[in-house]
Design a protein around this motif. Structure first.
Motif, PDB file in Angstrom:
ATOM      1  N   ASP A 145      19.707  54.965 123.250  1.00 27.75           N
ATOM      2  CA  ASP A 145      20.014  54.206 124.465  1.00 27.75           C
ATOM      3  C   ASP A 145      20.233  55.077 125.696  1.00 27.75           C
ATOM      4  N   GLN A 146      19.686  56.308 125.690  1.00 26.18           N
ATOM      5  CA  GLN A 146      19.860  57.184 126.850  1.00 26.18           C
ATOM      6  C   GLN A 146      18.511  57.493 127.489  1.00 26.18           C
ATOM      7  N   PRO A 147      18.189  56.823 128.594  1.00 23.78           N
ATOM      8  CA  PRO A 147      16.916  57.069 129.279  1.00 23.78           C
ATOM      9  C   PRO A 147      16.750  58.539 129.634  1.00 23.78           C
ATOM     10  N   GLY A 148      15.547  59.053 129.409  1.00 20.18           N
ATOM     11  CA  GLY A 148      15.256  60.436 129.746  1.00 20.18           C
ATOM     12  C   GLY A 148      15.675  61.439 128.684  1.00 20.18           C
ATOM     13  N   LEU A 149      16.469  60.996 127.713  1.00 19.71           N
ATOM     14  CA  LEU A 149      16.974  61.901 126.676  1.00 19.71           C
ATOM     15  C   LEU A 149      16.616  61.407 125.283  1.00 19.71           C
ATOM     16  N   GLY A 150      17.093  60.228 124.941  1.00 24.77           N
ATOM     17  CA  GLY A 150      16.750  59.616 123.665  1.00 24.77           C
ATOM     18  C   GLY A 150      16.753  58.113 123.823  1.00 24.77           C
ATOM     19  N   LEU A 151      15.572  57.514 123.894  1.00 22.43           N
ATOM     20  CA  LEU A 151      15.464  56.079 124.157  1.00 22.43           C
ATOM     21  C   LEU A 151      14.464  55.443 123.200  1.00 22.43           C
ATOM     22  N   LYS A 152      14.890  54.363 122.559  1.00 21.78           N
ATOM     23  CA  LYS A 152      14.014  53.608 121.658  1.00 21.78           C
ATOM     24  C   LYS A 152      13.600  52.317 122.350  1.00 21.78           C
ATOM     25  N   GLU A 153      12.290  52.135 122.507  1.00 20.38           N
ATOM     26  CA  GLU A 153      11.742  50.912 123.085  1.00 20.38           C
ATOM     27  C   GLU A 153      10.654  50.423 122.146  1.00 20.38           C
ATOM     28  N   GLY A 154      10.961  49.376 121.374  1.00 15.22           N
ATOM     29  CA  GLY A 154      10.034  48.929 120.346  1.00 15.22           C
ATOM     30  C   GLY A 154       9.917  50.004 119.280  1.00 15.22           C
ATOM     31  N   ASN A 155       8.693  50.473 119.049  1.00 13.01           N
ATOM     32  CA  ASN A 155       8.473  51.552 118.081  1.00 13.01           C
ATOM     33  C   ASN A 155       8.262  52.901 118.751  1.00 13.01           C
ATOM     34  N   ASP A 156       8.548  52.969 120.054  1.00 11.02           N
ATOM     35  CA  ASP A 156       8.357  54.210 120.801  1.00 11.02           C
ATOM     36  C   ASP A 156       9.688  54.912 121.035  1.00 11.02           C
ATOM     37  N   TYR A 157       9.659  56.235 120.909  1.00 13.36           N
ATOM     38  CA  TYR A 157      10.843  57.052 121.135  1.00 13.36           C
ATOM     39  C   TYR A 157      10.497  58.078 122.211  1.00 13.36           C
ATOM     40  N   THR A 158      11.303  58.115 123.271  1.00 11.80           N
ATOM     41  CA  THR A 158      11.017  59.005 124.389  1.00 11.80           C
ATOM     42  C   THR A 158      12.276  59.736 124.824  1.00 11.80           C
ATOM     43  N   GLY A 159      12.072  60.852 125.544  1.00  5.83           N
ATOM     44  CA  GLY A 159      13.190  61.582 126.109  1.00  5.83           C
ATOM     45  C   GLY A 159      13.120  63.063 125.794  1.00  5.83           C
TER      46      GLY A 159
ATOM     47  N   ASP B 163      15.433  65.015 124.401  1.00  6.43           N
ATOM     48  CA  ASP B 163      15.882  65.304 123.033  1.00  6.43           C
ATOM     49  C   ASP B 163      14.787  64.991 122.019  1.00  6.43           C
ATOM     50  N   VAL B 164      14.075  63.902 122.244  1.00  4.81           N
ATOM     51  CA  VAL B 164      12.999  63.499 121.334  1.00  4.81           C
ATOM     52  C   VAL B 164      11.883  64.535 121.343  1.00  4.81           C
ATOM     53  N   ASP B 165      11.521  65.000 122.532  1.00  3.80           N
ATOM     54  CA  ASP B 165      10.455  66.010 122.629  1.00  3.80           C
ATOM     55  C   ASP B 165      10.869  67.326 121.973  1.00  3.80           C
ATOM     56  N   VAL B 166      12.129  67.706 122.150  1.00  3.02           N
ATOM     57  CA  VAL B 166      12.629  68.919 121.500  1.00  3.02           C
ATOM     58  C   VAL B 166      12.585  68.752 119.982  1.00  3.02           C
ATOM     59  N   ALA B 167      13.015  67.590 119.502  1.00  2.00           N
ATOM     60  CA  ALA B 167      13.021  67.332 118.062  1.00  2.00           C
ATOM     61  C   ALA B 167      11.609  67.339 117.489  1.00  2.00           C
ATOM     62  N   ARG B 168      10.655  66.745 118.204  1.00  2.00           N
ATOM     63  CA  ARG B 168       9.260  66.732 117.741  1.00  2.00           C
ATOM     64  C   ARG B 168       8.716  68.161 117.627  1.00  2.00           C
ATOM     65  N   TYR B 169       9.008  68.961 118.639  1.00  2.00           N
ATOM     66  CA  TYR B 169       8.509  70.341 118.636  1.00  2.00           C
ATOM     67  C   TYR B 169       9.091  71.117 117.456  1.00  2.00           C
ATOM     68  N   ILE B 170      10.395  71.003 117.268  1.00  2.00           N
ATOM     69  CA  ILE B 170      11.049  71.700 116.168  1.00  2.00           C
ATOM     70  C   ILE B 170      10.494  71.233 114.832  1.00  2.00           C
ATOM     71  N   ALA B 171      10.352  69.916 114.668  1.00  2.00           N
ATOM     72  CA  ALA B 171       9.841  69.360 113.409  1.00  2.00           C
ATOM     73  C   ALA B 171       8.459  69.917 113.097  1.00  2.00           C
ATOM     74  N   ASP B 172       7.616  69.999 114.125  1.00  2.00           N
ATOM     75  CA  ASP B 172       6.265  70.526 113.928  1.00  2.00           C
ATOM     76  C   ASP B 172       6.315  71.972 113.452  1.00  2.00           C
ATOM     77  N   LYS B 173       7.201  72.769 114.048  1.00  2.00           N
ATOM     78  CA  LYS B 173       7.325  74.171 113.643  1.00  2.00           C
ATOM     79  C   LYS B 173       7.907  74.303 112.232  1.00  2.00           C
ATOM     80  N   LEU B 174       8.655  73.286 111.797  1.00  2.00           N
ATOM     81  CA  LEU B 174       9.203  73.280 110.444  1.00  2.00           C
ATOM     82  C   LEU B 174       8.197  72.751 109.426  1.00  2.00           C
ATOM     83  N   GLY B 175       7.022  72.316 109.937  1.00  2.00           N
ATOM     84  CA  GLY B 175       5.977  71.827 109.043  1.00  2.00           C
ATOM     85  C   GLY B 175       5.953  70.333 108.853  1.00  2.00           C
ATOM     86  N   THR B 176       6.673  69.597 109.712  1.00  2.00           N
ATOM     87  CA  THR B 176       6.715  68.138 109.604  1.00  2.00           C
ATOM     88  C   THR B 176       6.006  67.510 110.797  1.00  2.00           C
TER      89      THR B 176
END
Length: 272
Positions: free
Chosen positions: A40-54, A56-69
């Motif tokens: 519920d935090q616009p620009g940081l971590g926001l869930k709208e339907g099945n979409d996640y933006t922000g 924090d979300v972009d940082v998490a995606r990048y880290i996950a990719d580097k971890l092999g996920t």
């Protein structure tokens, strides 16, 4: 005849189970990486339907990719502030990227990688109001913050003459600010920039840009997991060095005219 039917049925069930097992990774299987974020935090971590933006979300995606996920194997889990330690301690998430400030008291329960961002408490004001330039200009002003927040307490201590109005959510504070019911809103500058960057507030709100605290956002992990800490720290360094960090900040907070404060981008701390 009956024996043949039973045998055929058993084979069919076994085949179905085999197919199901093969596809389990796409539907919540054990191989998924469970990541806690704010919803519920616009620009940081926001869930709208099945979409996640922000950010924090972009940082998490990048880290996950580097971890092999890959992204489609991430399970996003809502991580309200008061529940973050519990989510990690009980193994409901593998890591938390949710404006999670690194503090000594939290380190007693969980581990941290990072930081990946240095935030600071600041003020959000209407763009046409130049009378508020920092905490020292709040005397007599109507200031909004969330009930029980450390931001509200900090301002009360620094500016005894402020007219503090505490609401249940930051969204309520933003609405009151836009309508003129309050003069300013205070919390972390990243959260303020996230609201100011929303389409419905374009050009109406701005962050003062004089932070008066320091919040080191870290990635929460299980206490004692040094190996994961080091892997995440390396991912953060790569995100900064290849320009992805700058891109994420600009795409999520740039519309508010937000510029990261001193100390950004940060160097992750050594893992304990």
């Amino acid at each position: 005849m009956n024996i043949r039917r039973i045998g055929a049925a058993t084979a069919a069930v076994a085949l179905a189970l085999g197919v199901s097992a093969c596809g389990s990774d796409d539907g919540g299987g054990e191989d998924q990486l469970k990541v806690g974020i704010k919803f519920d935090q616009p620009g940081l971590g926001l869930k709208e339907g099945n979409d996640y933006t922000g950010l924090d979300v972009d940082v998490a995606r990048y880290i996950a990719d580097k971890l092999g996920t890959p992204e489609d194997e991430i399970e996003w889990v809502q991580a309200p502030s008061a529940q973050r330690e519990t989510l990690l301690e009980t193994g409901q998430v593998d890591m938390i990227v949710a404006t999670y400030s690194i503090t000594d008291s939290r380190k007693e329960k969980v581990g941290f990688a990072g930081p990946y961002f240095i935030a600071g408490q600041d003020l959000l004001v209407r763009s046409d109001d130049d009378s508020i330039t920092g905490p020292d200009s709040l005397d007599g002003k109507r200031l909004c913050s969330v009930t029980g927040s450390t931001s509200a307490q900090t301002v009360k201590e620094q500016v005894p003459g402020v007219n503090l109005q505490e609401f249940g959510t930051y969204s309520e504070c933003v609405s009151a600010l836009v309508s003129g019911a309050v003069d300013a809103l205070t919390t972390d500058d990243t959260i303020l920039a996230g609201y100011a960057a929303q389409d419905q507030y374009q050009g109406q709100l701005e962050v003062v840009g004089e932070p008066f605290s320091e919040e080191r956002y870290g990635v929460g992990i299980a206490k004692g997991d040094t190996e994961m800490c080091e892997q995440i720290n390396e991912a953060i360094r790569e995100m900064i060095s290849d320009g992805s960090w700058d891109t994420a900040v600009e795409e999520n907070l740039g519309a508010a005219g937000f510029t990261p404060g001193e100390g950004n981008p940060p160097e992750p701390e050594a893992c304990a």
